[in-house]
Design an enzyme around this catalytic site. Structure first.
Site, PDB file in Angstrom:
ATOM      1  CE  LYS A  22    -108.568   2.219 -44.335  1.00 19.14           C
ATOM      2  NZ  LYS A  22    -107.351   1.558 -43.940  1.00 19.14           N
ATOM      3  CG  ASP A  28    -106.122   3.113 -40.215  1.00 22.55           C
ATOM      4  OD1 ASP A  28    -105.789   2.266 -39.369  1.00 22.55           O
ATOM      5  OD2 ASP A  28    -106.452   2.829 -41.373  1.00 22.55           O
ATOM      6  CG  ASN A  38    -104.675  -3.564 -45.135  1.00 19.71           C
ATOM      7  OD1 ASN A  38    -105.506  -3.058 -44.382  1.00 19.71           O
ATOM      8  ND2 ASN A  38    -104.445  -3.116 -46.346  1.00 19.71           N
TER       9      ASN A  38
HETATM   10  O1  LIG Z   1    -106.442   1.178 -46.712  1.00 17.97           O
HETATM   11  C1  LIG Z   1    -105.480   0.404 -46.727  1.00 17.97           C
HETATM   12  O2  LIG Z   1    -105.438  -0.637 -47.383  1.00 17.97           O
HETATM   13  C2  LIG Z   1    -104.309   0.719 -45.858  1.00 17.97           C
HETATM   14  C3  LIG Z   1    -104.209   2.170 -45.662  1.00 17.97           C
HETATM   15  O3  LIG Z   1    -104.727   2.714 -44.713  1.00 17.97           O
HETATM   16  C4  LIG Z   1    -103.608   2.961 -46.725  1.00 17.97           C
HETATM   17  O4  LIG Z   1    -102.966   2.408 -47.634  1.00 17.97           O
HETATM   18  O5  LIG Z   1    -103.785   4.185 -46.672  1.00 17.97           O
HETATM   19 MG   LIG Z   2    -105.162   4.735 -45.154  1.00 15.43          MG
END
Ligand SMILES: O=C([O-])CC(=O)C(=O)O
Ligand SMILES: [Mg+2]
Length: 591
Positions: free
Chosen positions: A182, A276, A469
């Site tokens: 991230k 998030d 996303n």
């Molecule tokens: O990370 C990702 O693609 C989206 C997200 O936060 C998850 O699925 O937990």
């Molecule tokens: Mg996530």
């Protein structure tokens, strides 16, 4: 403050092996002498372009995605700027390799691939285990990827406890791939300085039997304990982080649903943080939904949508809450009426008040009361009852939107809205191709992990799947918040990030029926998201940065006088504050 040449050389000597300033074969000969590294590199002096070319060839020669992930992790840990140049310039190719879907495999294999991730002296992130409780402050200070410049303290931490990694469940400390991934997107997407990012994985044990039995598993070998233990550890971590870095923005990520909601409730009004999965995903799906509503407006009045969530965890409820706000703010509905447009399905079927089981707190609010005593268990039964215009998947059950289900939706709607959002790819409820085929190309589609484009066999028209996303939201949201410096992140700021994303589409993207902008425009999009967030922070009276406040006021006046495009001055300011791999040149051959 600019540094003298000698100061630069001193810094450089200290960090001749630094992964941040490492120029490797691009280091000029005179500089190699000054740094006393002549002979330690091959004689050729290469351009950055040539280095990048070689790196891409090496990357593409790897035969599996996991090998590519390992190669990129190694590159990031040895040559930060080359890595980010690759990522930023070849975003569409590299993002799936450092993030979903590959990061899912990397997390499952984390304890096995670990030794290859970090050369000595380079850290992937900070691990804080229950055993560290008495010593948290010193341990947090141990993480210092760039000790030579005191101004480079961490600005953003992404924290997980590994208890719900993507749709893969409890992976324990193997979840470290997520905060690391991230934060790379914060750098690529919004130009956060990579030296100021802090990935954190908390180790409170794991309930993953496979990991507990694996000789290579790198976390504590114990099961997760009580809620009390969890919350008091989190309290200690959050408190200590704020003591050490008072301005740090904390992003909670991939906590199990119950804990995620509880943490947000606990900290949202007193700590600079957001979640998030609840808020970021909520915003990104709201944004796609705003555009889906626009695309279907001639057939379905917005207030007549019927939205079915298949899956009722943190992300689903986060999205549902934001849709609720959308119908209230944009379409003047009451909260009670807006709530009637939403149905939730969990593992036991449609979430109703009188189902007979004890509902988790976060589901109670959305439990239906108008089911007249009937209960609906299977997805098919629920669809026949609800007749949804939109089906949103958060179930982590790959392929559960079968051809039959998709066809049902197509019979009910001219353009069914189908969002299989579970991550990574194998957990998606259906693929783009399946959805196109089953709906005669009529689907309005977004998934959590990107699917390839689809070419309609009849017409040759290329169709673009949306990628719903949260990477379209969190980088811009974080950057905006860091620039305006509120003490908390409010729901309105999150809402503004979603509408800014929805309205960031270009005419070309709109003509292609896209729900989200092209990924290659992410920096511009993040700048627009950040600007909208900043304006909101200023309007709420929460901004603490004088320059930002003045800029917003100035743009407001320009706007009132109708003299220019909205917030252009602010967007430019945001863009100027983005880190870029080419901006700093300590090792310029001129010194
Ligand atoms: O990370 C990702 O693609 C989206 C997200 O936060 C998850 O699925 O937990
Ligand atoms: Mg996530």
């Amino acid at each position: 403050m600019s540094k003298t040449v000698n100061e630069k050389i001193n810094i450089a000597k200290n960090i001749a092996k630094s992964h941040y300033l490492n120029q490797a074969t691009s280091t000029a000969l005179v500089l190699r002498d000054q740094l006393q590294i002549t002979g330690l590199l091959p004689p050729a002096v290469e351009t950055f372009d040539l280095q990048k070319k070689r790196a891409l060839i090496q990357l593409r020669a790897k035969s599996t995605e996991l090998e590519k992930y390992i190669f990129l992790a190694w590159l990031r840990n040895t040559n930060v700027r080359l890595f980010y140049r690759l990522l930023i310039e070849d975003l569409e190719e590299i993002t799936p390799l450092i993030y979903t879907p590959t990061v899912g495999t990397a997390c499952q294999e984390y304890s096995h691939i670990y030794p290859f991730l970090a050369p000595p002296g380079v850290h992937d992130g900070l691990f804080l285990s229950l055993n560290d409780l008495p010593n948290l402050k010193n341990i947090i200070k141990n993480y210092n990827p760039y000790p030579f410049d005191e101004s480079l303290t961490p600005q953003i931490a992404v924290i997980t406890d590994g208890s719900r990694i993507l749709g893969l469940g409890d992976l324990g400390v193997n979840g470290m791939g997520i905060p690391v991934g991230k934060l790379q997107l914060y750098v690529a997407g919004a130009g956060i300085d990579p030296r100021r990012t802090l990935p954190i994985t908390l180790d409170l044990g794991t309930n993953n039997e496979h990991n507990l039995k694996d000789q290579f598993y790198l976390g504590l070998r114990r099961k997760r304990g009580s809620d009390k233990e969890f919350f008091s550890f989190l309290d200690a971590v959050v408190k200590t982080l704020r003591e050490v870095y008072p301005e740090l923005l904390i992003q909670f990520e991939d906590f199990s649903s119950e804990h995620a909601f509880e943490l947000l409730k606990k900290y949202r009004d007193n700590t600079f943080c957001f979640n998030d999965d609840i808020q970021g995903t909520g915003a990104v799906i709201l944004s796609g939904f705003i555009n889906a509503v626009r695309l279907t407006a001639k057939d379905i009045p917005p207030k007549e949508h019927r939205i079915l969530f298949f899956g009722a965890g943190s992300a689903a409820v986060g999205v549902a809450k934001q849709l609720l706000e959308f119908f209230q703010i944009e379409h003047g509905m009451t909260e009670a009426d807006a709530k009637k447009l939403l149905w939730l399905v969990d593992t036991k079927g449609l979430v109703t008040f009188d189902r007979g089981d004890k509902l988790a707190d976060h589901k109670v609010y959305f439990a239906r009361k108008d089911n007249e005593g009937q209960q609906f268990k299977s997805l098919t039964e629920v669809i026949d009852y609800v007749r949804p215009t939109a089906l949103i998947g958060f179930s982590s059950q790959g392929g559960i939107f079968t051809e039959e289900i998709l066809k049902k939706l197509a019979r009910l709607n001219k353009n069914p809205i189908i969002f299989p959002l579970s991550n990574p790819k194998n957990n998606a409820e259906c693929t783009f191709e399946q959805a196109m085929k089953a709906t005669n190309n009529q689907v309005i589609f977004a998934s959590g992990t990107m699917f390839p484009t689809y070419t309609e066999p009849e017409t040759g028209r290329v169709r673009y799947p949306g990628q719903g996303n949260n990477m379209y939201i969190f980088p811009g949201l974080g950057l905006g918040a860091l620039l305006a410096k509120p003490r908390i992140i409010t729901d309105k700021q999150i809402y503004k990030s979603a509408s800014a994303l929805a309205y960031s589409l270009t005419d070309e993207e709109i003509s292609l029926d896209m729900l989200y902008p092209k990924l290659t425009r992410i920096r511009r999009v993040s700048a627009e998201v950040a600007s909208a967030v900043i304006v909101q922070i200023v309007e709420e009276g929460l901004a603490r940065d004088e320059e930002v406040i003045a800029l917003v006021k100035n743009d407001l006046e320009v706007l009132k006088a109708n003299k220019g495009p909205q917030w252009e001055g602010l967007v430019r300011f945001v863009e100027e504050n983005m880190w870029d791999y080419g901006r700093e040149k300590y090792f310029d051959s001129k010194i």
